[in-house]
Design an enzyme around this catalytic site. Structure first.
Site, mmCIF file in Angstrom:
data_model
loop_
_atom_site.group_PDB
_atom_site.id
_atom_site.type_symbol
_atom_site.label_atom_id
_atom_site.label_comp_id
_atom_site.label_asym_id
_atom_site.label_seq_id
_atom_site.Cartn_x
_atom_site.Cartn_y
_atom_site.Cartn_z
ATOM 1 N N GLU A 233 0.838 -1.213 0.000
ATOM 2 C CA GLU A 233 0.000 0.000 0.000
ATOM 3 C C GLU A 233 0.869 1.257 0.000
ATOM 4 O O GLU A 233 0.751 2.118 0.882
ATOM 5 C CB GLU A 233 -0.979 -0.020 1.183
ATOM 6 C CG GLU A 233 -1.959 -1.170 1.070
ATOM 7 C CD GLU A 233 -3.195 -1.065 1.958
ATOM 8 O OE1 GLU A 233 -3.264 -0.194 2.830
ATOM 9 O OE2 GLU A 233 -4.111 -1.904 1.764
ATOM 10 N N GLU B 149 -4.967 -8.695 -0.406
ATOM 11 C CA GLU B 149 -5.786 -8.353 0.766
ATOM 12 C C GLU B 149 -7.223 -8.193 0.314
ATOM 13 O O GLU B 149 -7.533 -7.320 -0.509
ATOM 14 C CB GLU B 149 -5.308 -7.052 1.435
ATOM 15 C CG GLU B 149 -3.987 -7.222 2.165
ATOM 16 C CD GLU B 149 -3.597 -6.018 3.000
ATOM 17 O OE1 GLU B 149 -4.504 -5.300 3.486
ATOM 18 O OE2 GLU B 149 -2.387 -5.795 3.160
HETATM 19 O O1 AHR Z 1 -5.346 -5.961 6.814
HETATM 20 C C1 AHR Z 1 -5.292 -4.794 7.567
HETATM 21 C C2 AHR Z 1 -4.614 -3.646 6.826
HETATM 22 O O2 AHR Z 1 -5.373 -3.278 5.731
HETATM 23 C C3 AHR Z 1 -3.262 -3.924 6.251
HETATM 24 O O3 AHR Z 1 -2.246 -3.788 7.174
HETATM 25 C C4 AHR Z 1 -3.138 -2.884 5.191
HETATM 26 O O4 AHR Z 1 -2.315 -3.276 4.136
HETATM 27 C C5 AHR Z 1 -4.578 -2.634 4.772
HETATM 28 O O5 AHR Z 1 -4.874 -1.299 4.729
#
Ligand code: AHR
Length: 490
Positions: free
Chosen positions: A173, A295
């Site tokens: 991210e 994710e």
């Molecule tokens: O999964 C929780 C968080 O969500 C992670 O650390 C991040 O990459 C995303 O914003």
């Protein structure tokens, strides 16, 4: 009955088992308590890793596990997490709850966890606050075979042999917690950092660039244009968030309107993949670069009374539907989507497992992964299907999500989600030339909010599905409302 036609001819693409990947971050009680209890814990463990959790996870045939973050990855300095545990640096986990991170779970412990799970490691390196040298040395530490400063250090720390490491993320991210960068700037940094993440001996890295947030198509455009040829994968993060990012809802106590909203938001993943893939196709028509959805999952308000920085939430039948819908979408896009990682494995967000002290329970999401694992590495079968509609107020979405595959032995698997909270769905599935007997598994409940608790750990659990029959090449089935079904035709 709605007609569905499954093409039993040549498979459309291969469903990588890596679509069934997972993610464990140093966040809340995922690593500490959920997976790692330490060697001296009264909770039965192997080298500090919980036996009960590992035994449950092994039943899912987990292909790959991403670690150490997440946002944590861009604040993680791997050298803090090796050597004698008692002399490891104690730091503050600034991003997640401001708690002390004692670094007892580090590189060696992560590889041990992967060994116990029999899965591949996926390591995410630190671009946001780490140096090129630090990242380069981590790869050397893990994978160099022979005499080198990092390999020698690894041996001093008890591991002579290098580990095998394929999947390596260059930051996380980077548009947000990983450095708040512009895509142009990150694309250049990506090119630079990945240069020094070397392939040593026969260890060949699959380098994953930090990708877009949800529908930031410009990020994908710039990354593919400027750095596409230096990467093997490009990530995408998208969570299912009823309400909004600013005004989230609880995991429990939702009504039918919120159920509908959650189904609709889950289906959005299909549009995201389609549009990001179209940009990738422009620069990579051969589909060499994988879209890595590392994710995904539901994101609710944390359970009342728990640390808001720990992201602990319950998991209901609604999460099961979200999981089933996403997995069907990933499979149906498997020519471009090469990996996906649910966030997260234990005690965080859409978890597979919840723990409390020595107790452990399996969530409805766990059961969906268990039911769907039969698809792993199969050929995807193309489907011709227009779903009946699921109307709520003025809005209309498809009622049924479906994906089908065939394994090497010729067995056909069909996964179905009936999103309607109220209506069953009747399907007549045409499978030309197929023969055999049908059996199935069903996950549903009369209460949309049904979930498992430590007092009632099996309130939501799969049962045999008796609602399908197969005759003259047509498989007829009736899906109960709010259900996930996997059919097997053998
Ligand atoms: O999964 C929780 C968080 O969500 C992670 O650390 C991040 O990459 C995303 O914003």
């Amino acid at each position: 009955m709605t007609a569905v036609k499954i093409n039993t001819g040549e498979g459309a693409s291969r469903i990588s088992r890596h679509l069934y990947g997972h993610f464990a971050e140093h966040l809340g009680r995922c690593i500490y308590e959920g997976l790692w209890v330490g060697k001296d814990s009264p909770i039965p463990n192997t080298d500090g890793i919980r036996d009960d959790v590992v035994a449950a996870l092994k039943k899912l045939d987990i292909p790959v596990l991403r670690w150490p973050g997440g946002c944590f990855a861009d604040e993680y300095h791997w050298k803090d997490g090796i050597g004698r545990p008692e002399s490891r640096k104690r730091m503050i986990n600034t991003h997640w709850g401001g708690v002390v991170e004692n670094n007892h779970f580090g590189t060696h412990e992560f590889f041990r966890l992967c060994e116990l799970l029999e899965c591949e490691p996926y390591i995410c390196g630190n671009v946001g606050s780490g140096t090129v040298q630090e990242m380069s040395e981590w790869v050397e530490y893990m994978t160099f075979d022979g005499e080198s400063p990092m390999a020698n250090w690894r041996a001093v720390n008890g591991r002579e042999e290098p580990w095998k490491l394929k999947y390596f993320g260059v930051g996380n991210e980077n548009w947000g917690c990983g450095g708040n960068m512009r895509p142009e700037y990150y694309a250049d940094l990506y090119r630079r950092y990945q240069t020094y993440a070397r392939n040593y001996g026969d260890n060949k890295l699959y380098r994953i660039a930090g990708g877009a947030n949800v529908d930031d198509y410009n990020w994908t455009e710039v990354l593919m244009r400027e750095a596409g040829r230096f990467m093997d994968g490009l990530s995408l993060h998208s969570y299912t968030i009823p309400g909004s990012w600013e005004e989230k809802r609880y995991a429990l106590g939702f009504d039918t309107a919120e159920w509908f909203e959650t189904m609709k938001k889950s289906l959005h993943m299909d549009e995201l993949i389609t549009r990001h893939s179209a940009i990738m196709d422009k620069y990579d028509p051969e589909k060499r670069v994988g879209l890595i959805i590392d994710e995904w999952g539901t994101w609710f308000l944390t359970e009342p009374g728990t640390n808001p920085g720990f992201l602990y939430q319950q998991n209901t039948l609604r999460d099961a539907l979200v999981a089933g819908i996403h997995l069907n979408i990933f499979q149906n896009h498997s020519s471009r989507v090469h990996m996906a990682n649910l966030a997260q494995m234990v005690n965080v967000l859409q978890a597979l497992i919840l723990t409390e002290g020595e107790q452990m329970l399996l969530t409805p999401t766990y059961h969906v992964f268990e039911m769907y694992k039969v698809h792993q590495d199969n050929e995807l079968l193309a489907i011709d299907f227009t779903s009946p509609g699921y109307a709520y107020g003025e809005e209309l979405i498809p009622q049924v999500s479906v994906s089908a595959s065939r394994d090497e032995a010729g067995i056909i698997y069909i996964s179905l989600c009936n999103m309607s909270h109220a209506d069953e769905a009747g399907l007549a599935i045409e499978l030309a030339g197929a023969a055999g007997e049908v059996s199935g598994k069903l996950l549903t409940h009369s209460d949309l909010n049904a979930h498992n608790t430590f007092g009632q750990p099996e309130a939501v659990a799969p049962v045999a599905f008796g609602g399908a029959s197969f005759k003259d090449g047509v498989l007829e089935c009736r899906l109960p409302p709010a259900s996930v079904v996997v059919l097997t035709l053998r």
